[in-house]
Design an enzyme around this catalytic site. Structure first.
Site, short mmCIF file in Angstrom:
data_model
loop_
_atom_site.label_atom_id
_atom_site.label_comp_id
_atom_site.label_asym_id
_atom_site.label_seq_id
_atom_site.Cartn_x
_atom_site.Cartn_y
_atom_site.Cartn_z
N SER A 275 -41.39 5.27 -2.13
CA SER A 275 -42.48 5.44 -1.16
C SER A 275 -42.02 6.21 0.07
CB SER A 275 -43.03 4.06 -0.75
OG SER A 275 -43.51 3.36 -1.87
N HIS A 333 -41.72 3.53 5.04
CA HIS A 333 -42.86 4.45 5.05
C HIS A 333 -42.89 5.26 6.34
CE1 HIS A 333 -45.43 2.08 1.90
NE2 HIS A 333 -44.22 2.36 1.48
#
Length: 393
Positions: A275, A333
């Site tokens: 991610s 993230h």
């Protein structure tokens, strides 16, 4: 007669006294038994008070200084200096390797183009369609089907963009790692090397390998779908070699940001997934082309700009980081997204455009090796256009 009358009176009196004494004894025995039960009940009622006093005494003694259970050991916060140095070194090596790969790729393309021209000139006019027709007839049915299948795969591969062809290898690696997670004999090694945790003894290699690791199929499909969607834009923007350097560096940098947040908050838990690297790719494209229209696969009627999508994603991850959500690694993230924004804004000029001296050094080394291998040959010619390497994308 008189004696017998007296004897009867005496016997009657004796029986009466005996009966009275018997009744008195039985009554006294009843009273004694009743008193014993009452006393026994009272004694039993007093026992809990005695025990309670003993317990209170023991509690007071333990509170006063008797040794109690040992407190839980405090987990020391991990030092992150070495992981930080690894992040800097790995990022530098990634961009250096990407510059060398671009140089070698362009050199091989030039050489292959020359070889194709020479081969075409030699074979021109020497073979006609009748030759290939006879060759096709000599093949078996299985060989023909195999050649047709390979031709279809080649046509499909040629129809893909350069970005899609580039990320196909990344998707394949993630799929292989996902299959390894399903093998019970490999669970210990997978946890050790494919999950990143600042409290683990092995902290450097998982920073790279965890970016290719997914335990959930849904997690992998979501990340790889986003990567496939933005692959054409990012590769056309940066080039294949530069994209690979950015992707690998973003995976390590996002893990480093996750390490820092976990160590600061004291929540030391493992994490995995691509991610962070995918967020860097998404953020780079959205920053470079903020007016591009995006949509949701399940809600195609809803569209929004790429700039607004990036802002919303960063806001959600910031809220998750502040509120302590554990559904995703929000720190990774945010780290990946900030790196992607920084690279397309400043990093490209600071890193990639200044690779010329390094490529020139590599060219001189290759020329020196090639010249030394020839008998009587000197070092290769340096400088000029060859030393500069390929221009920036």
């Amino acid at each position: 007669m008189t004696n017998m009358a007296w004897r009867g009176c005496v016997m009657k009196w004796a029986k009466t006294e005996l009966t009275r004494s018997t009744n008195t004894t039985s009554q006294s025995s009843r009273l004694n038994s009743c008193n014993q039960q009452r006393c026994g009940f009272r004694r039993e009622a007093k026992r809990p008070d005695t025990k309670k006093g003993n317990v209170t005494q023991e509690t007071n003694l333990s509170e006063a200084g008797a040794p109690g259970p040992p407190p839980p050991p405090k987990v020391p916060r991990p030092t992150l200096f070495k992981p930080l140095m690894f992040t800097v070194g790995f990022t530098g090596c990634s961009f250096g390797a990407a510059a060398i790969l671009q140089y070698e790729t362009m050199k091989s393309r030039v050489q292959s183009a020359k070889d194709e021209d020479e081969a075409e000139n030699v074979s021109q006019g020497s073979q006609d369609m009748a030759y290939w027709h006879d060759w096709w007839k000599q093949l078996s049915g299985f060989q023909r089907q195999l050649i047709l299948l390979m031709s279809m795969m080649d046509d499909f591969w040629s129809s893909l963009t350069e970005g899609q062809r580039t990320v196909t290898g990344i998707i394949a690696v993630n799929a292989v790692v996902l299959c390894c997670w399903r093998m019970p004999s490999m669970q210990r090694s997978m946890i050790k090397y494919f999950t990143s945790n600042p409290a683990s003894k092995t902290r450097y290699l998982p920073m790279v390998l965890s970016s290719f690791s997914h335990y959930s199929i849904i997690h992998m499909v979501a990340n790889m779908y986003v990567l496939w969607t933005f692959s054409s834009g990012i590769v056309s923007l940066l080039g294949r070699e530069q994209f690979l350097a950015v992707y690998l560096s973003a995976g390590v940098i996002s893990t480093m940001v996750s390490y820092m947040c976990k160590a600061a908050s004291g929540r030391l838990y493992p994490s995995l997934g691509a991610s962070g690297a995918v967020m860097a790719v998404l953020a780079a494209v959205c920053t470079k082309v903020p007016e591009a229209k995006l949509g949701i696969i399940f809600l195609p009627m809803i569209t929004f700009t790429a700039g607004n999508a990036l802002k919303a994603l960063i806001a959600i991850d910031t809220a998750g980081l502040v509120l302590g959500w554990r559904l995703f690694d929000h720190a990774a993230h945010i780290g990946g997204a900030l790196f992607g924004v920084w690279y397309v804004t400043y990093g490209h000029k600071l890193i990639w455009r200044k690779r010329e001296p390094f490529v020139k050094l590599w060219h001189d080394m290759r020329s020196a090796d090639a010249g030394g291998s020839k008998p009587g040959g000197g070092p290769g010619v340096s400088g000029g256009n060859g030393g500069g390497g390929p221009g920036p994308q």
